[in-house]
Write a protein that holds these residues in place. Structure first.
Motif, PDB file in Angstrom:
ATOM      1  N   TYR A 130       0.383  -1.186  -0.048  1.00  0.00           N
ATOM      2  CA  TYR A 130      -0.169   0.339  -0.126  1.00  0.00           C
ATOM      3  C   TYR A 130       0.834   0.872   0.018  1.00  0.00           C
ATOM      4  O   TYR A 130       0.754   2.289   0.068  1.00  0.00           O
ATOM      5  N   LYS A 131       1.835   1.656   0.674  1.00  0.00           N
ATOM      6  CA  LYS A 131       3.098   1.762  -0.436  1.00  0.00           C
ATOM      7  C   LYS A 131       3.283   2.191  -1.270  1.00  0.00           C
ATOM      8  O   LYS A 131       3.747   3.444  -1.500  1.00  0.00           O
ATOM      9  N   ARG A 132       3.318   1.872  -2.048  1.00  0.00           N
ATOM     10  CA  ARG A 132       2.742   2.088  -3.677  1.00  0.00           C
ATOM     11  C   ARG A 132       1.980   2.352  -4.397  1.00  0.00           C
ATOM     12  O   ARG A 132       2.404   3.220  -5.941  1.00  0.00           O
ATOM     13  N   LEU A 133       0.541   2.696  -3.322  1.00  0.00           N
ATOM     14  CA  LEU A 133      -0.762   2.185  -4.348  1.00  0.00           C
ATOM     15  C   LEU A 133      -0.882   4.160  -3.800  1.00  0.00           C
ATOM     16  O   LEU A 133      -1.917   4.007  -2.763  1.00  0.00           O
ATOM     17  N   VAL A 134      -0.248   5.334  -3.978  1.00  0.00           N
ATOM     18  CA  VAL A 134      -0.399   6.168  -3.641  1.00  0.00           C
ATOM     19  C   VAL A 134      -0.694   7.296  -5.485  1.00  0.00           C
ATOM     20  O   VAL A 134       0.263   6.839  -5.770  1.00  0.00           O
ATOM     21  N   GLU A 135      -0.926   8.102  -5.040  1.00  0.00           N
ATOM     22  CA  GLU A 135      -1.132   9.394  -6.489  1.00  0.00           C
ATOM     23  C   GLU A 135       0.032   9.647  -6.796  1.00  0.00           C
ATOM     24  O   GLU A 135       1.182   9.752  -6.316  1.00  0.00           O
ATOM     25  N   GLY A 136       0.325   9.818  -8.382  1.00  0.00           N
ATOM     26  CA  GLY A 136       0.914  10.043  -9.488  1.00  0.00           C
ATOM     27  C   GLY A 136       2.404   9.273  -9.711  1.00  0.00           C
ATOM     28  O   GLY A 136       3.575   9.563  -9.146  1.00  0.00           O
ATOM     29  N   ALA A 137       2.611   7.957  -8.871  1.00  0.00           N
ATOM     30  CA  ALA A 137       3.371   7.334  -8.209  1.00  0.00           C
ATOM     31  C   ALA A 137       3.768   5.503  -9.838  1.00  0.00           C
ATOM     32  O   ALA A 137       3.980   4.684  -9.377  1.00  0.00           O
ATOM     33  N   TRP A 138       2.670   5.887 -10.822  1.00  0.00           N
ATOM     34  CA  TRP A 138       2.358   5.027 -11.528  1.00  0.00           C
ATOM     35  C   TRP A 138       1.712   3.326 -10.908  1.00  0.00           C
ATOM     36  O   TRP A 138       1.644   2.217 -11.573  1.00  0.00           O
ATOM     37  N   ALA A 139       1.170   3.920  -9.807  1.00  0.00           N
ATOM     38  CA  ALA A 139       0.224   3.069  -9.675  1.00  0.00           C
ATOM     39  C   ALA A 139      -1.177   3.438  -8.592  1.00  0.00           C
ATOM     40  O   ALA A 139      -1.144   4.578  -8.956  1.00  0.00           O
ATOM     41  N   PRO A 140      -1.917   2.726  -9.338  1.00  0.00           N
ATOM     42  CA  PRO A 140      -3.717   3.109  -9.428  1.00  0.00           C
ATOM     43  C   PRO A 140      -4.049   3.114  -7.652  1.00  0.00           C
ATOM     44  O   PRO A 140      -3.536   2.771  -7.092  1.00  0.00           O
ATOM     45  N   THR A 141      -4.687   4.100  -7.759  1.00  0.00           N
ATOM     46  CA  THR A 141      -5.561   4.342  -6.552  1.00  0.00           C
ATOM     47  C   THR A 141      -7.511   4.286  -6.309  1.00  0.00           C
ATOM     48  O   THR A 141      -8.059   4.106  -5.664  1.00  0.00           O
ATOM     49  N   THR A 142      -7.785   4.170  -7.442  1.00  0.00           N
ATOM     50  CA  THR A 142      -9.365   4.290  -7.968  1.00  0.00           C
ATOM     51  C   THR A 142      -9.349   3.378  -8.755  1.00  0.00           C
ATOM     52  O   THR A 142      -8.996   2.179  -9.418  1.00  0.00           O
ATOM     53  N   ILE A 143     -10.408   2.719  -8.550  1.00  0.00           N
ATOM     54  CA  ILE A 143     -11.165   1.923  -9.059  1.00  0.00           C
ATOM     55  C   ILE A 143     -12.034   2.686 -10.733  1.00  0.00           C
ATOM     56  O   ILE A 143     -12.989   3.169 -10.834  1.00  0.00           O
ATOM     57  N   THR A 144     -11.393   2.154 -11.494  1.00  0.00           N
ATOM     58  CA  THR A 144     -11.476   3.375 -12.817  1.00  0.00           C
ATOM     59  C   THR A 144     -10.723   2.006 -13.471  1.00  0.00           C
ATOM     60  O   THR A 144      -9.850   1.056 -14.122  1.00  0.00           O
ATOM     61  N   TRP A 145     -11.377   2.504 -15.166  1.00  0.00           N
ATOM     62  CA  TRP A 145     -10.950   1.522 -16.398  1.00  0.00           C
ATOM     63  C   TRP A 145     -10.162   2.835 -17.326  1.00  0.00           C
ATOM     64  O   TRP A 145     -11.080   3.521 -17.113  1.00  0.00           O
TER      65      TRP A 145
END
Length: 452
Positions: free
Chosen positions: A310-325
Motif C-alpha cells: 500500500y506504500k506503492r498504491l499512492v497518487e502520482g506513483a505509476w500505480a492506481p488508487t481508484t476503481i477505474t478503467w
C-alpha cells in the motif's frame, strides 16, 4: 514430457537428485532436494511435507490465529504432489532437474489454502465455460551490490544500487552490466521462462521484464519461478534482487501487472476483440472487465498482500488508487490494450511485484468470470485523462488492515474461493498487520525520541 519420458530421461542421464518446490501463501517457494528413489516412490502417493509451511509467515514466525495448523495440531505432514508436466532443468545449477508441486493430487482432496490448487479450481471453471484463458505477468525489481550478510550488517540502510540515477529504457546501463543482463535473458529462457522484453526502468538499478503469455497455470508457474530465479542468478553475480513493492519512499514502486485475455477453445480466436465496437471490445470483454471492477474492492489483498503493497498504491506513483478503467491509460486500475486483434487484452495494474502470482491471477480470472456468468454491464465509463482524479466509483483501500477486513466480511470472496481459503488467507493478512502495528519504526524514533 509425460511421466514415462521423464523417468527414462532421469535414468538415461544417471541423475541422482531432484529439486522440487511449491508456493506458500506469500508466494515464497518452499521445497527440497530429494534422491532419485524418493522422487520415483512418491510420484503417485505424494511427498509428506510439514504443514507449518502454511502455518507461518514470510519470516517463519508461526501464526497464532489460524485453524489449519499450529501447536494445537502438532504440525503434521500433508501430502504434496509433483506436477510432472513442469519438468525443467536449472541452467545455473548444473542442470539439476526441477519440478513444481502443489497440494492436489490423484485421488486426494486439494488443500484449500494451497495457492496453486486454488488457481487450478478457477481454471477448471473457465474450462467448463468453454474459454481458454491466456495470462502473462510482468515484473519490476531493484538490484543491489549487496549480499544477505551485508544487508544484515547495514541494517538494510545505505545500500549500493547496481547503477546510479534515474535512467529508464537505457541502452547504456545494461551494456555496463552485460554479464548479468545477458544471464537473466538467456538463462531464464533456458529455464522455460521465455522473456519477451527486458529493460531498465526509472530508478537506480531497477529492471523490468515481461514474460511471454501462456495458458493460465503455465503463466502463473512462470511468474512464481521468475522471482526466485532472478534472485538466484543475481546472487551469482554478487547482487541481491528485491521484489518489494516500494523499497524507498522517494523512488517509484515495483509493479507486477497482469495481462489477460480469453480465447475460443477451438480456432484460437481472441474473444476479447470486436472490430465493430468503438473500443474494439467484445461484449464478453466488457462483462469480464465489469466483473473485475465489481470484485476489486472485495479481493484487494490478493493483489496487494503486504503492508508494503500500500506504500506503492499512492497518487502520482505509476500505480492506481481508484476503481477505474481506460483505453491505454496507465493511471487507471484496469487498462484496455486494443492495438490489434491478436494483442487485445486487459491489463490489471493493481498488483505490485510482491504479489503471489497464483493468488493475483486467480483473483483476476475469477473476477472476470464472475462478470461473464452474471452478465454484468460495463456501466462505468472509460476514464480519459488522469485516473487519480476520478473517484466517482470509489477508491482502493489504503492499508492492509482495511482491505483484509473487507475481504474477510464479504460473501463474494467466499463465493469465488471458498470459506476455508478466505478465512485462512485473511487471517494471515491480519496477522501481517498486527506484526507491523506493534513494531517501532525509525520514523517514530527520529520523530518522538527527543521531542515528546
Amino acid at each position: 514430457m509425460n511421466a514415462e519420458q521423464v523417468i527414462s530421461y532421469i535414468n538415461d542421464h544417471n541423475i541422482q537428485k531432484i529439486k522440487f518446490a511449491f508456493a506458500d501463501v506469500d508466494g515464497i517457494l518452499r521445497g527440497k532436494v530429494i534422491s532419485k528413489q524418493k522422487f520415483l516412490d512418491g510420484l503417485q502417493s505424494g511427498y509428506g511435507f510439514c504443514d507449518v509451511v502454511f502455518g507461518w509467515d514470510s519470516t517463519d514466525a508461526p501464526y497464532d490465529n489460524v485453524d489449519l495448523t499450529g501447536w494445537h495440531s502438532g504440525y503434521p505432514d500433508k501430502q504434496c504432489f509433483i506436477d510432472i508436466s513442469t519438468f525443467r532443468m536449472i541452467p545455473w545449477e548444473d542442470n539439476v532437474p526441477f519440478f513444481i508441486a502443489d497440494y492436489s493430487g490423484p485421488g486426494a482432496k486439494a488443500l484449500e489454502v494451497c495457492p496453486r490448487s486454488l488457481l487450478k479450481n478457477i481454471i477448471s471453471e473457465c474450462d467448463k465455460l468453454g474459454y481458454v484463458a491466456q495470462f502473462a505477468q510482468e515484473f519490476e525489481w531493484f538490484n543491489f551490490y549487496e549480499t544477505p550478510q551485508s544487508l544484515q550488517h547495514k541494517g538494510f540502510r545505505n545500500l549500493e544500487p547496481l547503477s546510479p540515477g534515474m535512467f529508464g529504457y537505457s541502452i547504456l546501463r545494461p551494456s555496463q552490466n552485460s554479464a548479468f543482463y545477458n544471464d537473466l535473458f538467456d538463462k531464464l529462457t533456458q529455464y522455460q521462462i521465455p522473456i519477451e522484453g527486458l529493460h531498465t526502468e526509472t530508478g537506480p538499478g531497477v529492471y523490468e521484464a515481461a514474460i511471454h503469455y501462456a495458458p493460465t497455470l503455465e503463466a502463473a508457474d512462470r511468474a512464481v519461478l521468475f522471482k526466485t530465479a532472478v534472485k538466484e542468478i543475481a546472487s551469482q553475480h554478487g547482487l541481491t534482487a528485491t521484489f518489494m513493492a516500494k523499497w524507498n519512499e522517494n523512488l517509484p514502486g515495483c509493479s507486477g501487472h497482469i495481462h489477460q485475455s480469453l480465447w475460443s477453445a477451438e480456432g484460437g480466436k481472441n474473444l476479447f476483440y470486436d472490430d465493430a465496437d468503438v473500443n474494439k471490445m467484445s461484449e464478453l470483454h466488457q462483462h469480464y472487465l465489469a466483473g473485475q471492477l465489481y470484485c476489486l474492492p472485495h479481493l484487494l489483498p490478493m493483489y496487494a498482500p503486504t503492508i508494503n503493497s500500500y506504500k506503492r498504491l499512492v497518487e502520482g506513483a505509476w500505480a492506481p488508487t481508484t476503481i477505474t478503467w481506460g483505453i491505454d491509460n496507465r493511471t487507471t486500475a484496469l487498462r484496455v490494450i486494443n492495438v490489434s486483434e491478436k494483442a487485445t487484452r486487459l491489463e490489471t495494474r493493481i498488483p505490485g511485484s510482491d504479489t503471489n502470482p497464483y493468488l493475483a491471477i486467480a483473483a483476476a480470472l475469477a473476477s472476470g468470470l464472475y462478470g461473464i456468468k452474471n452478465k454484468l454491464k460495463l456501466n462505468i465509463a472509460a476514464t480519459k485523462g488522469n485516473g487519480y482524479d476520478n473517484k466517482a466509483n470509489g477508491i482502493l483501500h489504503s492499508n492492509l488492515f482495511d482491505a483484509a477486513t473487507a475481504m474477510q466480511n464479504t460473501p463474494l470472496a467466499k463465493e469465488l474461493f471458498g470459506e476455508g481459503f478466505v478465512k485462512h488467507f485473511t487471517q494471515t493478512r491480519l496477522w501481517e498487520h498486527r506484526q507491523y502495528a506493534k513494531s517501532v519504526s525509525d520514523w517514530e524514533l527520529k520523530r518522538y525520541f527527543e521531542g515528546i
